[in-house]
Design a protein around this motif. Sequence first.
Motif, PDB file in Angstrom:
ATOM      1  N   ASN A   1      32.340  -3.694  -1.036  1.00  0.00           N
ATOM      2  CA  ASN A   1      31.159  -3.925  -0.192  1.00  0.00           C
ATOM      3  C   ASN A   1      31.387  -3.510   1.256  1.00  0.00           C
ATOM      4  OD1 ASN A   1      28.728  -4.902  -1.312  1.00  0.00           O
ATOM      5  ND2 ASN A   1      29.699  -6.841  -1.782  1.00  0.00           N
ATOM      6  N   ASN A   2      32.621  -3.604   1.726  1.00  0.00           N
ATOM      7  CA  ASN A   2      32.918  -3.401   3.139  1.00  0.00           C
ATOM      8  C   ASN A   2      33.791  -2.190   3.439  1.00  0.00           C
ATOM      9  OD1 ASN A   2      31.650  -5.901   4.233  1.00  0.00           O
ATOM     10  ND2 ASN A   2      33.062  -6.822   2.774  1.00  0.00           N
ATOM     11  N   TRP A   3      34.113  -1.393   2.434  1.00  0.00           N
ATOM     12  CA  TRP A   3      35.077  -0.312   2.595  1.00  0.00           C
ATOM     13  C   TRP A   3      34.561   0.776   3.536  1.00  0.00           C
ATOM     14  CZ3 TRP A   3      35.531   4.942   1.449  1.00  0.00           C
ATOM     15  CH2 TRP A   3      36.823   5.455   1.520  1.00  0.00           C
ATOM     16  N   THR A   4      35.429   1.173   4.447  1.00  0.00           N
ATOM     17  CA  THR A   4      35.155   2.283   5.358  1.00  0.00           C
ATOM     18  C   THR A   4      36.422   3.122   5.490  1.00  0.00           C
ATOM     19  OG1 THR A   4      35.849   1.046   7.329  1.00  0.00           O
ATOM     20  CG2 THR A   4      33.505   0.925   6.737  1.00  0.00           C
ATOM     21  N   TYR A   5      36.264   4.311   6.032  1.00  0.00           N
ATOM     22  CA  TYR A   5      37.432   5.123   6.372  1.00  0.00           C
ATOM     23  C   TYR A   5      37.241   5.667   7.783  1.00  0.00           C
ATOM     24  CZ  TYR A   5      34.674   9.330   5.357  1.00  0.00           C
ATOM     25  OH  TYR A   5      33.714  10.315   5.360  1.00  0.00           O
ATOM     26  N   PRO A   6      38.344   5.840   8.511  1.00  0.00           N
ATOM     27  CA  PRO A   6      38.239   6.314   9.891  1.00  0.00           C
ATOM     28  C   PRO A   6      38.094   7.832   9.966  1.00  0.00           C
ATOM     29  CG  PRO A   6      40.520   5.863   9.374  1.00  0.00           C
ATOM     30  CD  PRO A   6      39.711   5.484   8.159  1.00  0.00           C
ATOM     31  N   THR A   7      37.263   8.269  10.867  1.00  0.00           N
ATOM     32  CA  THR A   7      37.162   9.695  11.179  1.00  0.00           C
ATOM     33  C   THR A   7      36.798   9.812  12.651  1.00  0.00           C
ATOM     34  OG1 THR A   7      36.153  11.822  10.615  1.00  0.00           O
ATOM     35  CG2 THR A   7      34.760   9.899  10.376  1.00  0.00           C
ATOM     36  N   GLY A   8      37.612  10.552  13.373  1.00  0.00           N
ATOM     37  CA  GLY A   8      37.394  10.636  14.814  1.00  0.00           C
ATOM     38  C   GLY A   8      37.537   9.262  15.439  1.00  0.00           C
TER      39      GLY A   8
ATOM     40  N   LYS B   1      35.278   6.755  14.943  1.00  0.00           N
ATOM     41  CA  LYS B   1      34.438   5.759  14.275  1.00  0.00           C
ATOM     42  C   LYS B   1      34.832   5.586  12.817  1.00  0.00           C
ATOM     43  CE  LYS B   1      30.807   9.189  13.587  1.00  0.00           C
ATOM     44  NZ  LYS B   1      29.403   9.515  13.766  1.00  0.00           N
ATOM     45  N   ASP B   2      34.367   4.493  12.238  1.00  0.00           N
ATOM     46  CA  ASP B   2      34.577   4.218  10.820  1.00  0.00           C
ATOM     47  C   ASP B   2      33.311   4.576  10.061  1.00  0.00           C
ATOM     48  OD1 ASP B   2      37.134   3.280  11.256  1.00  0.00           O
ATOM     49  OD2 ASP B   2      36.518   1.192  11.391  1.00  0.00           O
ATOM     50  N   ILE B   3      33.492   5.232   8.933  1.00  0.00           N
ATOM     51  CA  ILE B   3      32.378   5.676   8.101  1.00  0.00           C
ATOM     52  C   ILE B   3      32.294   4.795   6.862  1.00  0.00           C
ATOM     53  CG2 ILE B   3      31.437   7.610   6.762  1.00  0.00           C
ATOM     54  CD1 ILE B   3      31.526   8.152   9.780  1.00  0.00           C
ATOM     55  N   LYS B   4      31.094   4.313   6.568  1.00  0.00           N
ATOM     56  CA  LYS B   4      30.820   3.555   5.339  1.00  0.00           C
ATOM     57  C   LYS B   4      29.984   4.476   4.446  1.00  0.00           C
ATOM     58  CE  LYS B   4      28.881  -0.900   3.832  1.00  0.00           C
ATOM     59  NZ  LYS B   4      29.723  -0.996   2.701  1.00  0.00           N
ATOM     60  N   PRO B   5      30.636   5.193   3.527  1.00  0.00           N
ATOM     61  CA  PRO B   5      29.950   6.263   2.806  1.00  0.00           C
ATOM     62  C   PRO B   5      29.026   5.810   1.675  1.00  0.00           C
ATOM     63  CG  PRO B   5      32.203   6.119   2.069  1.00  0.00           C
ATOM     64  CD  PRO B   5      32.055   5.133   3.192  1.00  0.00           C
ATOM     65  N   PHE B   6      29.211   4.597   1.182  1.00  0.00           N
ATOM     66  CA  PHE B   6      28.404   4.170   0.043  1.00  0.00           C
ATOM     67  C   PHE B   6      28.086   2.694   0.117  1.00  0.00           C
ATOM     68  CE2 PHE B   6      32.893   4.291  -1.282  1.00  0.00           C
ATOM     69  CZ  PHE B   6      33.103   2.939  -1.499  1.00  0.00           C
ATOM     70  N   LYS B   7      27.126   2.292  -0.704  1.00  0.00           N
ATOM     71  CA  LYS B   7      26.852   0.865  -0.860  1.00  0.00           C
ATOM     72  C   LYS B   7      27.100   0.493  -2.314  1.00  0.00           C
ATOM     73  CE  LYS B   7      21.833   1.271  -1.427  1.00  0.00           C
ATOM     74  NZ  LYS B   7      20.533   0.849  -0.922  1.00  0.00           N
ATOM     75  N   LEU B   8      27.545  -0.724  -2.496  1.00  0.00           N
ATOM     76  CA  LEU B   8      27.849  -1.239  -3.824  1.00  0.00           C
ATOM     77  C   LEU B   8      26.552  -1.726  -4.471  1.00  0.00           C
ATOM     78  CD1 LEU B   8      30.032  -2.077  -5.917  1.00  0.00           C
ATOM     79  CD2 LEU B   8      30.158  -4.274  -4.718  1.00  0.00           C
ATOM     80  N   LEU B   9      26.197  -1.140  -5.607  1.00  0.00           N
ATOM     81  CA  LEU B   9      24.994  -1.542  -6.333  1.00  0.00           C
ATOM     82  C   LEU B   9      25.294  -2.569  -7.410  1.00  0.00           C
ATOM     83  CD1 LEU B   9      23.233   1.925  -6.858  1.00  0.00           C
ATOM     84  CD2 LEU B   9      22.857   0.251  -5.022  1.00  0.00           C
ATOM     85  N   ASP B  10      26.462  -2.446  -8.032  1.00  0.00           N
ATOM     86  CA  ASP B  10      26.816  -3.350  -9.123  1.00  0.00           C
ATOM     87  C   ASP B  10      28.331  -3.433  -9.234  1.00  0.00           C
ATOM     88  OD1 ASP B  10      26.108  -5.059 -11.311  1.00  0.00           O
ATOM     89  OD2 ASP B  10      26.652  -3.456 -12.703  1.00  0.00           O
ATOM     90  N   TYR B  11      28.814  -4.589  -9.660  1.00  0.00           N
ATOM     91  CA  TYR B  11      30.253  -4.797  -9.824  1.00  0.00           C
ATOM     92  C   TYR B  11      30.462  -5.765 -10.975  1.00  0.00           C
ATOM     93  CZ  TYR B  11      34.990  -6.472  -8.956  1.00  0.00           C
ATOM     94  OH  TYR B  11      36.309  -6.824  -9.101  1.00  0.00           O
ATOM     95  N   SER B  12      31.388  -5.433 -11.860  1.00  0.00           N
ATOM     96  CA  SER B  12      31.730  -6.367 -12.933  1.00  0.00           C
ATOM     97  C   SER B  12      33.217  -6.296 -13.221  1.00  0.00           C
ATOM     98  CB  SER B  12      30.926  -6.063 -14.205  1.00  0.00           C
ATOM     99  OG  SER B  12      31.224  -4.776 -14.695  1.00  0.00           O
ATOM    100  N   LEU B  13      33.790  -7.471 -13.407  1.00  0.00           N
ATOM    101  CA  LEU B  13      35.192  -7.560 -13.802  1.00  0.00           C
ATOM    102  C   LEU B  13      35.312  -7.242 -15.285  1.00  0.00           C
ATOM    103  CD1 LEU B  13      36.485 -10.785 -12.045  1.00  0.00           C
ATOM    104  CD2 LEU B  13      37.339  -8.472 -11.734  1.00  0.00           C
TER     105      LEU B  13
END
Length: 118
Positions: free
Chosen positions: A48-55, A57-69
């Motif tokens: 839900n919160n994952w980002t990666y650094p570039t330059g 700023k931090d980029i959040k490239p996607f949103k989590l729609l569904d998750y199941s264990l």
Amino acid sequence: MSWDDINTVYTSIDFVITKNTVVTVEVTTDGSVAVYDSGGISTKTILNNWTYPTGSKDIKPFKLLDYSLQETGFKATLQFVKKSKEIDEIKLLCQDIIDVYNYEKLHVIKWETKLASN
């Protein structure tokens, strides 16, 4: 402690990801992700919160729609809201998940990314 090699776990995708592309990530581990998730920050929270650094700023490239264990692993559906032409964000995510799990002595056996819809 042994660390997983991303090149043996991750397979590059064979389709193009653009803004609004939806993918399903299926991850198989050698133990229970539920045990890891019960100890602190959950895999769902990471996704839900994952980002990666570039330059600068931090980029959040996607949103989590569904998750199941799963019994040994998890399945997540992600929708891209931004897509870099130069960076494989899924591979960066895979490396981060591998690092977190390996620190907890949980190993990723397989990482599979499929196109869900576009």
